[in-house]
Design a protein around this motif. Sequence first.
Motif, short mmCIF file in Angstrom:
data_model
loop_
_atom_site.label_atom_id
_atom_site.label_comp_id
_atom_site.label_asym_id
_atom_site.label_seq_id
_atom_site.Cartn_x
_atom_site.Cartn_y
_atom_site.Cartn_z
N ASP A 256 0.83 -1.20 0.00
CA ASP A 256 0.00 0.00 0.00
C ASP A 256 0.87 1.26 0.00
OD1 ASP A 256 -2.79 1.17 0.36
OD2 ASP A 256 -1.75 2.04 2.09
N ARG A 257 1.81 1.33 0.93
CA ARG A 257 2.69 2.49 1.03
C ARG A 257 3.85 2.16 1.96
NH1 ARG A 257 -1.51 3.30 4.53
NH2 ARG A 257 -1.01 4.08 6.61
N GLU A 258 4.82 3.04 1.99
CA GLU A 258 5.93 2.94 2.92
C GLU A 258 6.05 4.27 3.64
OE1 GLU A 258 9.36 1.94 0.57
OE2 GLU A 258 8.85 -0.18 0.55
N GLU A 259 6.44 4.22 4.91
CA GLU A 259 6.70 5.44 5.66
C GLU A 259 7.81 5.17 6.66
OE1 GLU A 259 3.47 5.35 9.30
OE2 GLU A 259 2.81 6.19 7.40
N VAL A 260 8.51 6.22 7.00
CA VAL A 260 9.57 6.10 8.00
C VAL A 260 8.99 6.49 9.35
CG1 VAL A 260 11.83 6.94 8.73
CG2 VAL A 260 11.36 6.59 6.30
N HIS A 261 9.19 5.62 10.32
CA HIS A 261 8.72 5.86 11.69
C HIS A 261 9.87 5.53 12.63
CE1 HIS A 261 6.00 6.07 15.09
NE2 HIS A 261 6.53 4.94 15.52
N ALA A 262 10.27 6.50 13.43
CA ALA A 262 11.37 6.31 14.39
C ALA A 262 12.62 5.78 13.70
CB ALA A 262 10.94 5.40 15.54
N GLY A 263 12.89 6.30 12.49
CA GLY A 263 14.09 5.91 11.76
C GLY A 263 14.02 4.57 11.07
N ARG A 264 12.87 3.91 11.13
CA ARG A 264 12.71 2.60 10.49
C ARG A 264 11.63 2.69 9.41
NH1 ARG A 264 14.29 -2.36 13.73
NH2 ARG A 264 13.18 -3.23 12.00
N LEU A 265 11.84 1.94 8.35
CA LEU A 265 10.88 1.91 7.26
C LEU A 265 9.74 0.95 7.59
CD1 LEU A 265 10.30 2.94 4.37
CD2 LEU A 265 11.46 0.88 3.55
N ARG A 266 8.52 1.43 7.50
CA ARG A 266 7.34 0.58 7.67
C ARG A 266 6.69 0.38 6.30
NH1 ARG A 266 3.94 2.87 12.85
NH2 ARG A 266 5.26 1.92 14.45
N ARG A 267 6.50 -0.88 5.93
CA ARG A 267 5.78 -1.20 4.70
C ARG A 267 4.36 -1.59 5.08
NH1 ARG A 267 8.39 -5.66 1.28
NH2 ARG A 267 8.90 -6.50 3.32
N TYR A 268 3.41 -0.94 4.44
CA TYR A 268 2.00 -1.24 4.67
C TYR A 268 1.48 -2.12 3.54
CZ TYR A 268 1.64 2.25 8.37
OH TYR A 268 1.79 2.96 9.54
N PHE A 269 0.57 -3.01 3.89
CA PHE A 269 -0.06 -3.90 2.92
C PHE A 269 -1.56 -3.75 3.03
CE2 PHE A 269 4.04 -5.61 3.92
CZ PHE A 269 4.53 -6.04 2.69
N ARG A 270 -2.24 -4.01 1.91
CA ARG A 270 -3.70 -3.98 1.92
C ARG A 270 -4.24 -5.19 1.17
NH1 ARG A 270 -5.61 -2.39 -2.98
NH2 ARG A 270 -4.18 -1.15 -4.23
N LEU A 271 -5.46 -5.54 1.52
CA LEU A 271 -6.16 -6.65 0.88
C LEU A 271 -6.62 -6.22 -0.51
CD1 LEU A 271 -7.03 -9.46 1.95
CD2 LEU A 271 -9.22 -8.43 2.55
N THR A 272 -6.51 -7.10 -1.48
CA THR A 272 -7.04 -6.85 -2.82
C THR A 272 -8.45 -7.45 -2.90
OG1 THR A 272 -6.19 -8.92 -3.71
CG2 THR A 272 -4.72 -6.98 -3.84
N ASP A 273 -9.12 -7.20 -4.01
CA ASP A 273 -10.43 -7.82 -4.21
C ASP A 273 -10.31 -9.35 -4.20
OD1 ASP A 273 -11.64 -5.32 -4.37
OD2 ASP A 273 -11.66 -5.28 -6.56
N ALA A 274 -9.24 -9.86 -4.80
CA ALA A 274 -9.02 -11.32 -4.81
C ALA A 274 -8.80 -11.84 -3.40
CB ALA A 274 -7.83 -11.68 -5.70
N GLY A 275 -8.10 -11.08 -2.58
CA GLY A 275 -7.89 -11.48 -1.19
C GLY A 275 -9.17 -11.48 -0.41
N ARG A 276 -10.01 -10.47 -0.64
CA ARG A 276 -11.31 -10.41 0.04
C ARG A 276 -12.16 -11.61 -0.37
NH1 ARG A 276 -13.55 -6.88 3.06
NH2 ARG A 276 -11.94 -5.34 2.61
N LEU A 277 -12.16 -11.96 -1.64
CA LEU A 277 -12.93 -13.12 -2.11
C LEU A 277 -12.40 -14.42 -1.48
CD1 LEU A 277 -13.43 -12.27 -5.89
CD2 LEU A 277 -15.18 -12.31 -4.08
#
Length: 108
Positions: free
Chosen positions: A62-83
């Motif tokens: 979904d996105r990446e952001e830096v928090h407290a000097g560390r990279l956080r990678r965010y993930f999200r469900l797709t339509d296929a994942g929801r199904l």
Amino acid sequence: MDVRPLTEPTFFVLAALADRPRHGYGVIAEVQGLSGGRVTLRVGTLYGVLDRLVAEGQVTPDREEVHAGRLRRYFRLTDAGRLALEAEVARQEANARAARARLAVRPA
């Protein structure tokens, strides 16, 4: 299409992402809570599951952001994942109904 039952960790990772995108440690915490503490994911296990789900098109970065000097990678469900999650919920509900019906019959 051959629908395989989801493993418990995969089921809970998809469930953790069903309402909003989360970063890795957020997914770990959500899985712990959703499973009532039964499923504890290690970071390596989580990212193995996420990599597979991304390759299968059920989860996407979904996105990446830096928090407290560390990279956080965010993930999200797709339509296929929801199904896939909805199909697994239906499968588990059908199994539970079948078991409840058998339990309601008292042996002679």
